[in-house]
Design a protein around this motif. Structure first.
Motif, PDB file in Angstrom:
ATOM      1  N   ASN A   1       0.807  -1.219   0.000  1.00 39.00           N
ATOM      2  CA  ASN A   1       0.000   0.000   0.000  1.00 39.00           C
ATOM      3  C   ASN A   1       0.845   1.277   0.000  1.00 39.00           C
ATOM      4  O   ASN A   1       0.304   2.362  -0.113  1.00 39.00           O
ATOM      5  N   GLN A   2       2.154   1.162   0.114  1.00 45.69           N
ATOM      6  CA  GLN A   2       3.034   2.335   0.121  1.00 45.69           C
ATOM      7  C   GLN A   2       3.902   2.437  -1.124  1.00 45.69           C
ATOM      8  O   GLN A   2       4.727   3.332  -1.218  1.00 45.69           O
ATOM      9  N   LYS A   3       3.715   1.546  -2.074  1.00 41.80           N
ATOM     10  CA  LYS A   3       4.596   1.489  -3.240  1.00 41.80           C
ATOM     11  C   LYS A   3       4.598   2.772  -4.059  1.00 41.80           C
ATOM     12  O   LYS A   3       5.644   3.239  -4.484  1.00 41.80           O
ATOM     13  N   GLU A   4       3.442   3.370  -4.274  1.00 37.37           N
ATOM     14  CA  GLU A   4       3.376   4.556  -5.127  1.00 37.37           C
ATOM     15  C   GLU A   4       4.090   5.751  -4.496  1.00 37.37           C
ATOM     16  O   GLU A   4       4.916   6.399  -5.132  1.00 37.37           O
ATOM     17  N   SER A   5       3.796   6.044  -3.241  1.00 34.22           N
ATOM     18  CA  SER A   5       4.452   7.177  -2.575  1.00 34.22           C
ATOM     19  C   SER A   5       5.939   6.892  -2.383  1.00 34.22           C
ATOM     20  O   SER A   5       6.773   7.790  -2.489  1.00 34.22           O
ATOM     21  N   SER A   6       6.257   5.646  -2.116  1.00 30.42           N
ATOM     22  CA  SER A   6       7.640   5.256  -1.940  1.00 30.42           C
ATOM     23  C   SER A   6       8.425   5.404  -3.244  1.00 30.42           C
ATOM     24  O   SER A   6       9.572   5.856  -3.236  1.00 30.42           O
TER      25      SER A   6
END
Length: 104
Positions: free
Chosen positions: A38-43
């Protein structure tokens, strides 16, 4: 906007070893393959910023150019702020300098 040094969390005088160590530490934290789903895009976005900062600061020529450009921006901003503050620091706007006007 944060400087490239701020992105990597290093000082302006950081050595190549310090730059690389800071990059590796941040890469292990923000690389899209390491973070939760769930954090891949912001990461991924943060990792691209970190990668760009490292790319610039690890290359001596790019770093020198960045420092020259950044120094000009900082000095221009500081000169602009000093000019604005000067108008408020003059007593009554007379333009007289208290220290020099007292010595006749």
């Amino acid at each position: 906007m944060a400087s490239l040094y701020d992105v990597l969390g290093i000082s302006i005088g950081a050595s190549c070893v310090e730059i690389k160590a800071a990059y590796r530490k941040l890469a292990r934290t923000y690389h899209p393959d390491v973070v939760a789903m769930n954090q891949k895009e912001s990461s991924a976005h943060q990792f691209m910023i970190i990668q760009s900062a490292y790319s610039t600061l690890s290359d001596p020529e790019k770093r020198a150019q960045y420092d020259r450009d950044n120094r000009y921006r900082r000095s221009s901003a500081m000169a602009s702020m000093a000019a604005r503050n000067h108008t408020f620091s003059c007593a009554g706007g007379s333009g007289r300098k208290w220290e020099t006007d007292q010595c006749w």
